[in-house]
Design a protein around this motif. Structure first.
Motif, PDB file in Angstrom:
ATOM      1  N   GLY A   1       0.962  -1.307  -0.160  1.00 17.99           N
ATOM      2  CA  GLY A   1       0.153   0.184   0.065  1.00 17.99           C
ATOM      3  C   GLY A   1       0.914   1.478  -0.036  1.00 17.99           C
ATOM      4  N   ILE A   2       0.095   2.419   0.431  1.00 20.52           N
ATOM      5  CA  ILE A   2       0.771   3.642   0.159  1.00 20.52           C
ATOM      6  C   ILE A   2       0.572   4.619   1.579  1.00 20.52           C
ATOM      7  CG2 ILE A   2       0.927   5.850  -0.912  1.00 20.52           C
ATOM      8  CD1 ILE A   2      -0.462   4.578  -3.236  1.00 20.52           C
ATOM      9  N   SER A   3       1.663   4.959   2.030  1.00 24.28           N
ATOM     10  CA  SER A   3       1.365   6.009   3.438  1.00 24.28           C
ATOM     11  C   SER A   3       1.231   7.156   2.960  1.00 24.28           C
ATOM     12  CB  SER A   3       2.730   5.905   4.272  1.00 24.28           C
ATOM     13  OG  SER A   3       3.831   6.619   3.532  1.00 24.28           O
ATOM     14  N   THR A   4       1.105   8.235   3.844  1.00 19.86           N
ATOM     15  CA  THR A   4       0.960   9.631   3.455  1.00 19.86           C
ATOM     16  C   THR A   4       1.821  10.123   2.772  1.00 19.86           C
ATOM     17  OG1 THR A   4       1.641  10.190   5.606  1.00 19.86           O
ATOM     18  CG2 THR A   4      -0.525   9.882   5.545  1.00 19.86           C
ATOM     19  N   THR A   5       3.392   9.632   2.578  1.00 17.60           N
ATOM     20  CA  THR A   5       4.458  10.359   2.081  1.00 17.60           C
ATOM     21  C   THR A   5       4.947   9.346   0.881  1.00 17.60           C
ATOM     22  OG1 THR A   5       6.051   9.261   3.792  1.00 17.60           O
ATOM     23  CG2 THR A   5       4.843  11.494   4.120  1.00 17.60           C
ATOM     24  N   ALA A   6       4.668   7.988   0.929  1.00 15.30           N
ATOM     25  CA  ALA A   6       5.507   7.272   0.107  1.00 15.30           C
ATOM     26  C   ALA A   6       4.775   5.962  -0.364  1.00 15.30           C
ATOM     27  CB  ALA A   6       6.836   7.004   0.666  1.00 15.30           C
ATOM     28  N   ILE A   7       5.177   5.303  -1.452  1.00 15.67           N
ATOM     29  CA  ILE A   7       4.532   4.144  -1.814  1.00 15.67           C
ATOM     30  C   ILE A   7       5.559   3.043  -1.284  1.00 15.67           C
ATOM     31  CG2 ILE A   7       3.709   4.978  -3.990  1.00 15.67           C
ATOM     32  CD1 ILE A   7       6.002   3.451  -5.467  1.00 15.67           C
ATOM     33  N   ALA A   8       5.004   1.686  -1.165  1.00 11.00           N
ATOM     34  CA  ALA A   8       5.529   0.574  -0.395  1.00 11.00           C
ATOM     35  C   ALA A   8       6.981   0.618  -0.882  1.00 11.00           C
ATOM     36  CB  ALA A   8       4.638  -0.703  -0.589  1.00 11.00           C
ATOM     37  N   VAL A   9       7.892  -0.072   0.069  1.00 11.46           N
ATOM     38  CA  VAL A   9       9.176  -0.311  -0.109  1.00 11.46           C
ATOM     39  C   VAL A   9       9.315  -1.808  -0.772  1.00 11.46           C
ATOM     40  CG1 VAL A   9      10.071   1.545   1.002  1.00 11.46           C
ATOM     41  CG2 VAL A   9       9.741  -0.827   2.272  1.00 11.46           C
ATOM     42  N   SER A  10       8.186  -2.782  -0.351  1.00 11.55           N
ATOM     43  CA  SER A  10       8.312  -3.997  -0.658  1.00 11.55           C
ATOM     44  C   SER A  10       7.567  -4.421  -1.608  1.00 11.55           C
ATOM     45  CB  SER A  10       8.431  -4.714   0.725  1.00 11.55           C
ATOM     46  OG  SER A  10       7.171  -4.714   1.280  1.00 11.55           O
ATOM     47  N   ALA A  11       7.733  -5.602  -2.580  1.00 10.83           N
ATOM     48  CA  ALA A  11       6.781  -6.152  -3.414  1.00 10.83           C
ATOM     49  C   ALA A  11       5.452  -6.772  -2.724  1.00 10.83           C
ATOM     50  CB  ALA A  11       7.436  -7.333  -4.377  1.00 10.83           C
ATOM     51  N   GLY A  12       4.775  -6.975  -3.514  1.00  8.62           N
ATOM     52  CA  GLY A  12       3.237  -7.615  -2.857  1.00  8.62           C
ATOM     53  C   GLY A  12       3.790  -9.217  -2.265  1.00  8.62           C
ATOM     54  N   GLY A  13       3.360  -9.884  -1.387  1.00  9.16           N
ATOM     55  CA  GLY A  13       3.500 -11.208  -0.913  1.00  9.16           C
ATOM     56  C   GLY A  13       3.201 -12.079  -2.003  1.00  9.16           C
ATOM     57  N   ASN A  14       4.342 -12.977  -1.920  1.00 10.27           N
ATOM     58  CA  ASN A  14       3.979 -14.391  -2.789  1.00 10.27           C
ATOM     59  C   ASN A  14       2.991 -15.146  -2.046  1.00 10.27           C
ATOM     60  OD1 ASN A  14       6.215 -13.488  -4.595  1.00 10.27           O
ATOM     61  ND2 ASN A  14       7.708 -14.723  -3.338  1.00 10.27           N
ATOM     62  N   GLY A  15       2.244 -16.058  -3.017  1.00 11.53           N
ATOM     63  CA  GLY A  15       1.245 -16.910  -2.556  1.00 11.53           C
ATOM     64  C   GLY A  15       2.056 -18.016  -1.989  1.00 11.53           C
ATOM     65  N   GLY A  16       1.456 -18.705  -1.256  1.00 12.01           N
ATOM     66  CA  GLY A  16       1.975 -19.919  -0.546  1.00 12.01           C
ATOM     67  C   GLY A  16       2.092 -21.022  -1.533  1.00 12.01           C
ATOM     68  N   GLY A  17       3.335 -21.928  -1.455  1.00 11.11           N
ATOM     69  CA  GLY A  17       3.380 -22.876  -2.413  1.00 11.11           C
ATOM     70  C   GLY A  17       2.841 -24.054  -1.935  1.00 11.11           C
ATOM     71  N   ILE A  18       2.998 -25.301  -2.699  1.00 10.34           N
ATOM     72  CA  ILE A  18       2.460 -26.522  -2.277  1.00 10.34           C
ATOM     73  C   ILE A  18       3.598 -27.666  -2.320  1.00 10.34           C
ATOM     74  CG2 ILE A  18       1.402 -27.219  -4.435  1.00 10.34           C
ATOM     75  CD1 ILE A  18      -0.565 -27.630  -1.319  1.00 10.34           C
ATOM     76  N   TYR A  19       3.613 -28.387  -1.298  1.00 12.08           N
ATOM     77  CA  TYR A  19       4.613 -29.379  -1.419  1.00 12.08           C
ATOM     78  C   TYR A  19       3.982 -30.621  -2.088  1.00 12.08           C
ATOM     79  CZ  TYR A  19       8.090 -27.318   1.641  1.00 12.08           C
ATOM     80  OH  TYR A  19       9.175 -26.656   2.028  1.00 12.08           O
ATOM     81  N   ASP A  20       4.924 -31.482  -2.820  1.00 10.86           N
ATOM     82  CA  ASP A  20       4.338 -32.782  -3.599  1.00 10.86           C
ATOM     83  C   ASP A  20       5.692 -33.405  -3.505  1.00 10.86           C
ATOM     84  OD1 ASP A  20       3.220 -34.520  -4.948  1.00 10.86           O
ATOM     85  OD2 ASP A  20       4.130 -33.703  -6.885  1.00 10.86           O
TER      86      ASP A  20
END
Length: 276
Positions: free
Chosen positions: A155-174
């Motif tokens: 998201g965005i604060s009152t002064t800047a956009i986010a410093v990190s990318a969107g969170g990755n979706g969880g993976g699945i083990y096989d």
């Protein structure tokens, strides 16, 4: 076993005087198993219900408006004998610095309930503004977790956009190998999260057999729009089967917020065993 999952939330569209937090990711579906002797099946037929994944929260098109929470997933069942509950939609983005991910499908509400038969899903990743790292979804089929969850959005604060990318979706083990979830939106304004995918899982009772397109991976969270309100927030990716969708990215007034990704539908597997 049945499993279901919910969707994710959209983020806030906000004025420059307020935070526009990204939405939280959807929770993963639970899983339950049951062995039933033929003699115990009193009915000639049983209804099989596949729980629908929750719909993602819609994009916000009105200025200074909180996001919309994602819908909860339905339950998957074999009659009343085996029931697995779906995950919950993530919390909508608002003016706070964090929006929680959706709760996991709870094994204690399943039939049968609790271990060794029943397993919780993964909780959704939290959405953020700029001061903290956006949370990734939880991996499925590992460490007592059933369905994978969706990643939180930035998201965005009152002064800047986010410093990190969107969170990755969880993976699945096989069979001991991790299949990665949908990637979160990169740190380019308006980038959407990637969709989760369905994976051909080795079956729990016999690793020589494979379920084609069985449980899936979670959707990635979207990245926010720009500070000027000219670029919309990125959408969350949809979850694979029994997995949560990603949260939608926040935006400034003048541009739409990102929509949340849909959660994946459940799955029911019925196996007949024959004696010698």
């Amino acid at each position: 076993f049945p499993v279901t999952i919910p969707c994710r939330i959209c983020c806030r569209r906000s004025a420059s005087t307020a935070n526009a937090c990204g939405g939280g990711g959807g929770g993963g579906g639970s899983m339950t198993t049951r062995m039933i002797k033929k003699a115990s099946l009193s009915n000639s037929t049983y209804a099989v219900t596949i729980g629908a994944g929750g719909n993602g929260g819609a994009s916000r098109t009105t200025n200074s408006t909180d996001g919309q929470a994602g819908g909860n997933a339905g339950s998957t069942s074999f009659g009343s004998l085996v029931i697995a509950t779906g995950g919950f939609g993530g919390v909508q983005g608002g003016t706070s610095t964090t929006s929680n991910g959706g709760a996991a499908g709870f094994g204690g509400n399943n039939t049968p309930a609790y271990g060794p038969y029943s397993t919780n899903g993964g909780a959704g990743g939290a959405g953020r503004t700029t001061s903290a790292t956006t949370k990734a979804g939880v991996d499925g089929l590992a460490s007592g977790i059933a369905g994978a969850s969706g990643g939180g959005a930035s998201g965005i604060s009152t002064t800047a956009i986010a410093v990190s990318a969107g969170g990755n979706g969880g993976g699945i083990y096989d069979a001991g190998s991790l299949n990665s979830g949908g990637l979160g939106g990169t740190t380019v304004a308006g980038t959407s999260g990637a969709n989760g995918t369905n994976i051909a899982n080795k079956y729990i009772y016999d690793i020589n057999n494979t379920l084609t397109n069985a449980l899936g991976t979670g959707g990635g969270g979207g990245f926010c729009g720009d500070l000027a309100g000219t670029v919309a927030g990125g959408n969350g990716g949809s979850g694979g089967r029994a997995a949560g969708g990603g949260g939608g990215g926040g935006s400034r007034d003048g541009a739409n917020s990102g929509a949340g990704g849909n959660g994946g539908d459940g799955i029911c597997v019925i196996v007949e065993f024959y004696g010698a």
